[in-house]
Design an enzyme around this catalytic site. Sequence first.
Site, PDB file in Angstrom:
ATOM      1  N   ASP A   1      -1.530   3.366  -7.849  1.00  0.00           N
ATOM      2  CA  ASP A   1      -2.081   4.636  -8.320  1.00  0.00           C
ATOM      3  C   ASP A   1      -3.238   4.408  -9.298  1.00  0.00           C
ATOM      4  O   ASP A   1      -3.277   3.400 -10.006  1.00  0.00           O
ATOM      5  CB  ASP A   1      -0.963   5.447  -8.998  1.00  0.00           C
ATOM      6  CG  ASP A   1      -1.304   6.928  -9.108  1.00  0.00           C
ATOM      7  OD1 ASP A   1      -2.278   7.370  -8.469  1.00  0.00           O
ATOM      8  OD2 ASP A   1      -0.597   7.646  -9.842  1.00  0.00           O
TER       9      ASP A   1
ATOM     10  N   HIS B   1     -11.061   4.101  -4.085  1.00  0.00           N
ATOM     11  CA  HIS B   1     -10.202   3.633  -2.987  1.00  0.00           C
ATOM     12  C   HIS B   1     -10.767   2.346  -2.390  1.00  0.00           C
ATOM     13  O   HIS B   1     -10.033   1.420  -2.067  1.00  0.00           O
ATOM     14  CB  HIS B   1     -10.075   4.710  -1.897  1.00  0.00           C
ATOM     15  CG  HIS B   1      -9.424   5.969  -2.374  1.00  0.00           C
ATOM     16  ND1 HIS B   1      -8.276   5.960  -3.131  1.00  0.00           N
ATOM     17  CD2 HIS B   1      -9.754   7.279  -2.199  1.00  0.00           C
ATOM     18  CE1 HIS B   1      -7.922   7.208  -3.404  1.00  0.00           C
ATOM     19  NE2 HIS B   1      -8.809   8.022  -2.864  1.00  0.00           N
TER      20      HIS B   1
ATOM     21  N   LEU C   1       5.839 -13.634   4.503  1.00  0.00           N
ATOM     22  CA  LEU C   1       5.963 -12.357   3.790  1.00  0.00           C
ATOM     23  C   LEU C   1       5.988 -11.165   4.754  1.00  0.00           C
ATOM     24  O   LEU C   1       5.184 -11.101   5.685  1.00  0.00           O
ATOM     25  CB  LEU C   1       4.765 -12.199   2.829  1.00  0.00           C
ATOM     26  CG  LEU C   1       4.649 -10.864   2.093  1.00  0.00           C
ATOM     27  CD1 LEU C   1       5.685 -10.747   0.984  1.00  0.00           C
ATOM     28  CD2 LEU C   1       3.250 -10.682   1.505  1.00  0.00           C
TER      29      LEU C   1
END
Length: 252
Positions: free
Chosen positions: A21, A38, A132
């Site tokens: 955020d 962004h 991962l």
Amino acid sequence: MSFLQKVDKQHLPRHIAIIMDGNGRWAKEKGEDRLFGHFHGVESVRNIVEGAAEIGIECLTLYAFSTENWDRPQDEVNGLMALLVDTIKKEVPTLNKNNIRLNVIGDISMLPAHAQKQLNEALAETAVNTGLNLVMALSYSSRWEIIEAVKNMALEVKSGNLLPGQIDQTVFQQYLSTKNFPDPELMIRTSGEYRISNFLLYQLAYAELYFTPTLWPDFRKENLYEAIVNYQARERRFGKTGEQVKNNQNQV
Ligand code: IPE
Ligand code: IPE
Ligand code: MG
């Protein structure tokens, strides 16, 4: 001493979930528009995925776009969608090089058709990787996920494949989109907001929560390792007393 050196590699959380955020505020601080934030947030995603893989985290879930984010101004939604899907596609070779498997949770049917296609290709191209597990929460909200699980269970009951009495936590978990992953032990939220915003409500039941004022585009590996060090200093009691936990540790 860096936070990387301070991390106890023997006691890593298996699953870290992050609410990324603060992109908009980061851009605003610089007098730029939200998409600029962004765009820079993507650099943090790359860095954090690499950082998590390097120390051997099994699973990393990143909240990239919530169901509620569809209600943002159309320009931002379009720009963000294009950026997300484009980035995922471009990152496939790097993911493969690092043995990272991409997974997606969320209501993908809400994405434009071409975006769904690109996403499915990226999922297929990384499906054999065994390192991962990178889980992108895209068009995701926890209430949506839980309602979907309930609907699907109801259908199974209706068709006679599931008895109401069989429904327990193990069965319910199998209907969630995170069924292949352990619950996150650590949840990080950047940008100084202290809320969950409809993220993994069921799975975070006993997660340790870590909040940092750092805005997502400024968040880097060392910030991740700092959060892990903080997590490792905590006592996880799961309802027991501190004495019980300590005695149990001494027995191990
Ligand atoms: C996080 O940054 C990214 C998404 C929610 C898609 P924001 O866009 O929410 O940035 P702020 O919170 O407005 O600063
Ligand atoms: C949560 O951030 C969603 C993502 C990070 C993708 P928001 O910025 O949308 O959350 P609120 O609106 O501040 O709760
Ligand atoms: Mg926000």
